[in-house]
Write an enzyme that holds these catalytic residues in place. Sequence first.
Site, short mmCIF file in Angstrom:
data_model
loop_
_atom_site.label_atom_id
_atom_site.label_comp_id
_atom_site.label_asym_id
_atom_site.label_seq_id
_atom_site.Cartn_x
_atom_site.Cartn_y
_atom_site.Cartn_z
CG ASP A 237 -20.06 49.19 -49.64
OD1 ASP A 237 -20.11 49.52 -50.84
OD2 ASP A 237 -21.05 49.18 -48.90
CE LYS B 154 -26.19 48.85 -41.80
NZ LYS B 154 -24.83 49.06 -42.29
N1 LIG Z 1 -23.62 56.11 -37.37
C1 LIG Z 1 -24.40 56.85 -38.14
N2 LIG Z 1 -24.74 58.10 -37.80
C2 LIG Z 1 -25.53 58.84 -38.61
N3 LIG Z 1 -26.02 58.41 -39.77
C3 LIG Z 1 -25.72 57.17 -40.17
C4 LIG Z 1 -24.89 56.34 -39.39
N4 LIG Z 1 -24.73 55.17 -40.02
C5 LIG Z 1 -25.42 55.26 -41.17
N5 LIG Z 1 -26.02 56.45 -41.27
C6 LIG Z 1 -26.87 56.92 -42.38
O1 LIG Z 1 -27.59 55.81 -42.91
C7 LIG Z 1 -27.23 55.58 -44.28
C8 LIG Z 1 -27.24 54.08 -44.58
O2 LIG Z 1 -26.34 53.44 -43.70
P1 LIG Z 1 -25.40 52.27 -44.16
O3 LIG Z 1 -24.60 52.69 -45.36
O4 LIG Z 1 -24.63 51.81 -42.99
O5 LIG Z 1 -26.47 51.20 -44.58
P2 LIG Z 1 -26.19 49.89 -45.43
O6 LIG Z 1 -27.40 49.02 -45.36
O7 LIG Z 1 -24.90 49.29 -45.00
O8 LIG Z 1 -26.03 50.47 -46.84
P3 LIG Z 1 -25.28 49.78 -48.04
O9 LIG Z 1 -25.00 48.38 -47.63
O10 LIG Z 1 -26.24 49.92 -49.15
O11 LIG Z 1 -24.02 50.59 -48.17
C9 LIG Z 1 -25.87 56.23 -44.43
O12 LIG Z 1 -25.66 56.61 -45.78
C10 LIG Z 1 -26.00 57.44 -43.51
O13 LIG Z 1 -26.70 58.48 -44.14
#
Ligand SMILES: Nc1ncnc2c1ncn2[C@@H]1O[C@H](COP(=O)(O)OP(=O)(O)OP(=O)(O)O)[C@@H](O)[C@H]1O
Length: 622
Positions: free
Chosen positions: A436, A342
Amino acid sequence: MKQASLSSISKYLDEEATNTSKIDSLTVDYDEALNDSFFGSISEGDEQILIQKIPIMKYTRIGIHSQNINPENSFGSSSTQSLPHEHTSSSLSLKKPSYDKLNKNSIENILYPKPSKSPSKENIALFWAIEKNDLSSVINIITSTGPKPEANYKWEGHNTFLHIASERGLLKISEALLDYLDDIHLNARNNDMMQPLHLASLKGHMHVAQLLVRSGADLNPIDINGNTPLHLSCLGRFSSLVSWLLSRGPNINIQNKQGKTAEELANDEIKAIFRRYIRKTTIVNGPSLSESQKLSALRAKVPKPIKVSPKQFSVLQPLGKGSFGEVYLVRNKYTGILYAMKVLDKEKIISKNLTIYAQTERNVLSQINHPFMVSLHFAFQSNEKLFLILDYCPGGDLARHLSVEKKFPESRAKVYLCEIILALEELHKRDIIFRDLKPDNIVLDINGHAILTDFGLSKEGVNNSFQAKSFCGSIAYLAPEVLKRKGHGKCVDWYLLGVLFYEMVVGIPPYFTINKNELINNIQKGRLKIPVCLSLDAKELIKDLLQRDPAKRLGALRDAEEVKQHRFFKGIDWEAVERKELKPHKIHMPKISDNGVDLEEMFGNCFSGESTKVFGWSFISS
Ligand SMILES: Nc1ncnc2c1ncn2[C@@H]1O[C@H](COP(=O)(O)OP(=O)(O)OP(=O)(O)O)[C@@H](O)[C@H]1O
């Protein structure tokens, strides 16, 4: 320096300083004694031990000079060689190590830069800030734009700053040193071949030991007596620390110079911890390996790099996008292991004052090891980005599955619900509200089990910048009490679990309409429509979870326990759920490209000090 009688000071000496086998004389520097930086010394035979004042009239021995040895080359042991709970007077007589000096010097010269002859002003300032446990001075000194202290400067006994902070159990300071001093050696050795982890273990400083291990410190180094950190924590009877070290999978067969394993140094209580650990690992790993198998396995191990940085990863493909950054599939070039990475935009995080959220969640997740929560392996930063290296869940997120399959049968949704309930239970036990919960934040592992992934950046007030496309989808996952903005508790997660269940079995979230205001109004006042085709228990569960009044909602009284006892989950063996024994829906795994781009090429290299550093971010799980 003047001579003083030992009795005049002995009442102030701490345990370590008083436990000397033979004190010949005490020399006190009265000028220094007037200010905080008091140094005195006591003579023990031909050795002179430095005594230093620690807060309010307590004195501790900080090192030893053998009078006929050049201090630069001094091989005297530091106070840290004394073992708690091993208080025979001779155990504290600080013997000179017997290992081959030449050999050790040559190792030191290869591994570490030679220490400067005398400490610089900055080194001295940092030393005193650490001594006084003055975190803000430490941070000022190490982040100053002027000359910096040497990260690995070796003090008396060849102790580095990190040795000193670890031995004293100064968690925040150790963290600051690790975070700000980029070239710091986690595994630096002092004259007793002790690494900072030895010292933290010797003194039973569990949190510092955890920090060091998580930051990448070796788990099995041996000191001059052949003791590993596990040996030292056994000697000190630090049962929680022993338990924790065992959970990291150390080599428990290492024998010290007396031919004793750590377990053989333990008392009955700790021996019982070893037995539990051995039973557990035998079940998990099958029959134990022969000694020669263990040795070849150890040799085959890829050496662990001192610091994890963008250099080690290549980016294979994007996995998803969130509000603050993107998630990519990456491969560790050294180990070949795949991770989800991330990437958060520092500027966005800092400008919106969200650093604290990112850090708190990073800290929490770095401690959580749960079958249905994504694990954090590493965290590091470049000038513009913050990186989190997480478990890769190849099954994709539930939002993607729902968009293709529209809805799931109740049986499939039930498996996901059970697994998410256990994840929420774990978070709630730690007083964390997930807040969330939505299909995008649930990813599927290689076997199709549901895993929560998100670091809580989407907390209240954080996620105001919804993109138009996802706006209504996100609003549908807002609980009535959140819309009222009158504060909310853990129960908000049970409401969202209800929304998730509804969407999984109905195909759209409850109260859904594409008109934003109507949707908000519906969530607060609208009639809940539940399709008749659902089972009675499912309908009941939806109603109980979507109860608008948080005080009356399922889970309000006994949290997860109450939810688990709902009729819908009748017959579920929750321990089997935790062991991942429920059979989830089979998932087609995506093809993974072999070609990657170097992470540094994509996002720039390691943090160079040219931008704001996010303090406390770096993390390495062992
Ligand atoms: N560990 C993982 N393995 C595979 N895919 C992942 C993983 N973590 C996240 N993703 C993919 O990336 C997308 C975005 O990740 P995440 O929801 O953690 O981001 P975010 O910035 O926290 O989003 P938000 O805050 O808007 O919910 C997820 O919907 C998923 O499709």
